[in-house]
Scaffold this motif. Structure first.
Motif, PDB file in Angstrom:
ATOM      1  N   THR A 191      44.894  48.105  36.775  1.00 19.16           N
ATOM      2  CA  THR A 191      45.791  47.071  37.290  1.00 19.16           C
ATOM      3  C   THR A 191      45.003  45.768  37.485  1.00 19.16           C
ATOM      4  OG1 THR A 191      45.307  47.712  39.581  1.00 19.16           O
ATOM      5  CG2 THR A 191      47.178  48.782  38.509  1.00 19.16           C
ATOM      6  N   GLU A 192      45.718  44.682  37.692  1.00 22.71           N
ATOM      7  CA  GLU A 192      45.130  43.385  38.049  1.00 22.71           C
ATOM      8  C   GLU A 192      44.126  42.875  37.018  1.00 22.71           C
ATOM      9  OE1 GLU A 192      44.760  43.308  42.722  1.00 22.71           O
ATOM     10  OE2 GLU A 192      44.070  45.274  41.988  1.00 22.71           O
ATOM     11  N   LEU A 193      44.488  42.998  35.747  1.00 23.84           N
ATOM     12  CA  LEU A 193      43.641  42.491  34.667  1.00 23.84           C
ATOM     13  C   LEU A 193      44.241  41.216  34.078  1.00 23.84           C
ATOM     14  CD1 LEU A 193      42.834  45.809  32.744  1.00 23.84           C
ATOM     15  CD2 LEU A 193      41.548  44.745  34.618  1.00 23.84           C
ATOM     16  N   ARG A 194      43.432  40.465  33.334  1.00 23.75           N
ATOM     17  CA  ARG A 194      43.945  39.298  32.631  1.00 23.75           C
ATOM     18  C   ARG A 194      45.053  39.719  31.670  1.00 23.75           C
ATOM     19  NH1 ARG A 194      38.469  37.992  30.078  1.00 23.75           N
ATOM     20  NH2 ARG A 194      39.791  37.038  28.474  1.00 23.75           N
ATOM     21  N   SER A 199      32.528  51.879  35.846  1.00 26.30           N
ATOM     22  CA  SER A 199      32.190  52.219  37.227  1.00 26.30           C
ATOM     23  C   SER A 199      33.238  53.103  37.894  1.00 26.30           C
ATOM     24  CB  SER A 199      32.016  50.942  38.059  1.00 26.30           C
ATOM     25  OG  SER A 199      33.192  50.143  38.018  1.00 26.30           O
ATOM     26  N   TYR A 200      34.511  52.935  37.521  1.00 21.04           N
ATOM     27  CA  TYR A 200      35.588  53.704  38.139  1.00 21.04           C
ATOM     28  C   TYR A 200      35.411  55.213  37.938  1.00 21.04           C
ATOM     29  CZ  TYR A 200      38.706  49.719  39.145  1.00 21.04           C
ATOM     30  OH  TYR A 200      39.274  48.584  39.659  1.00 21.04           O
ATOM     31  N   GLY A 212      37.218  46.038  44.894  1.00 14.93           N
ATOM     32  CA  GLY A 212      37.661  46.056  43.510  1.00 14.93           C
ATOM     33  C   GLY A 212      37.684  47.417  42.845  1.00 14.93           C
ATOM     34  N   HIS A 213      37.326  48.459  43.598  1.00 15.32           N
ATOM     35  CA  HIS A 213      37.231  49.806  43.032  1.00 15.32           C
ATOM     36  C   HIS A 213      38.116  50.786  43.809  1.00 15.32           C
ATOM     37  CE1 HIS A 213      33.747  47.809  41.345  1.00 15.32           C
ATOM     38  NE2 HIS A 213      33.584  48.819  40.497  1.00 15.32           N
ATOM     39  N   ASN A 219      38.110  48.454  29.786  1.00 17.14           N
ATOM     40  CA  ASN A 219      38.578  47.063  29.693  1.00 17.14           C
ATOM     41  C   ASN A 219      38.581  46.302  31.016  1.00 17.14           C
ATOM     42  OD1 ASN A 219      41.157  47.505  30.936  1.00 17.14           O
ATOM     43  ND2 ASN A 219      42.298  47.300  29.025  1.00 17.14           N
ATOM     44  N   THR A 220      38.251  46.949  32.123  1.00 14.36           N
ATOM     45  CA  THR A 220      38.185  46.241  33.410  1.00 14.36           C
ATOM     46  C   THR A 220      37.090  45.181  33.385  1.00 14.36           C
ATOM     47  OG1 THR A 220      39.052  48.133  34.649  1.00 14.36           O
ATOM     48  CG2 THR A 220      37.786  46.499  35.884  1.00 14.36           C
TER      49      THR A 220
END
Length: 228
Positions: A172-175, A30-31, A204-205, A120-121
């Motif tokens: 950023t902000e991934l597991r 989506s980004y 989130g985007h 990978n998001t």
């Protein structure tokens, strides 16, 4: 006659300059979407008219990839991005996302000089299991796990696009297990990871500021590599 010669020289000069410009292809989620700029049928996040609750991005020129292509002096070869797409075959609510996965869309990227994989998001957000590190003998059942799926994606990317500079862009902000797995597997294939930092987001985007920051961080890496 002299004027005609000058005009022809200018045309040939511009044509030569265009041929010298490197082509970039984007494989993303989506980004990296924008209405009418991705293949028909792929789901879009950034659309017109924009939803103010979701984003302030309302022009394709505000997207990170457009800025990379424009500001870096590149040509856009292809942007095959799909909102919600995962690298592995596991999607949200444990659905089978193989039709939209990065692996499935990999062959559709044309003939780039530079390939930017921004993924990978959703693998992180949907809770996909990482599985075991596996670089050979990967079967379809393995592709529902992140690690073997990413290994297959990168291996096939290098085989399908030889002599192409391939980069993986990490959000950023991934597991943490997704982040570390990506670093390990990219290192195995000697593919640089562009680790993003401080991206401003809305729902989130990336918003306009976030898009600009992504473009700057990407260009800082690929521009430097391109001059070597």
């Amino acid at each position: 006659m002299k004027k005609l010669f000058i005009v022809l020289s200018l045309i040939l000069g511009l044509s030569a300059q265009a041929q010298d410009r490197q082509r970039i292809s984007i494989l993303g989620d989506s980004y990296s979407t924008f209405q009418d700029y991705i293949p028909e049928g792929n789901e879009v996040w950034y659309s017109l008219p924009r939803d103010a609750k979701r984003t302030d991005v309302d022009n394709v020129k505000q997207t990170w990839w457009w800025q990379v292509v424009s500001n870096g002096g590149y040509l856009l070869e292809c942007n095959d991005s799909w909102s919600g797409a995962t690298i592995c075959y596991t999607g949200y609510h444990d659905e089978d996302y193989s039709p939209r996965s990065f692996i499935t869309r990999l062959p559709r990227l044309g003939s780039p000089d530079v390939l930017l994989i921004f993924g990978n998001t959703n693998d992180s957000w949907c809770g996909a299991q990482v599985g075991e590190y596996k670089y050979a003998g990967i079967k379809r059942a393995d592709l529902y796990f992140y690690r073997p799926a990413l290994a297959k994606l990168l291996n096939e990317a290098q085989e399908r696009y030889p002599n192409v500079r391939i980069y993986f862009i990490q959000n950023t902000e991934l597991r943490q297990e997704i982040v570390e797995s990506t670093r390990t597997i990219c290192q195995h294939y000697n593919i640089p990871v562009i680790e993003l930092k401080d991206i401003e987001k809305q729902a989130g985007h990336p918003n306009i500021k976030g898009m600009k920051s992504i473009a700057e961080q990407v260009l800082k890496v690929i521009g430097k590599d391109g001059k070597r």
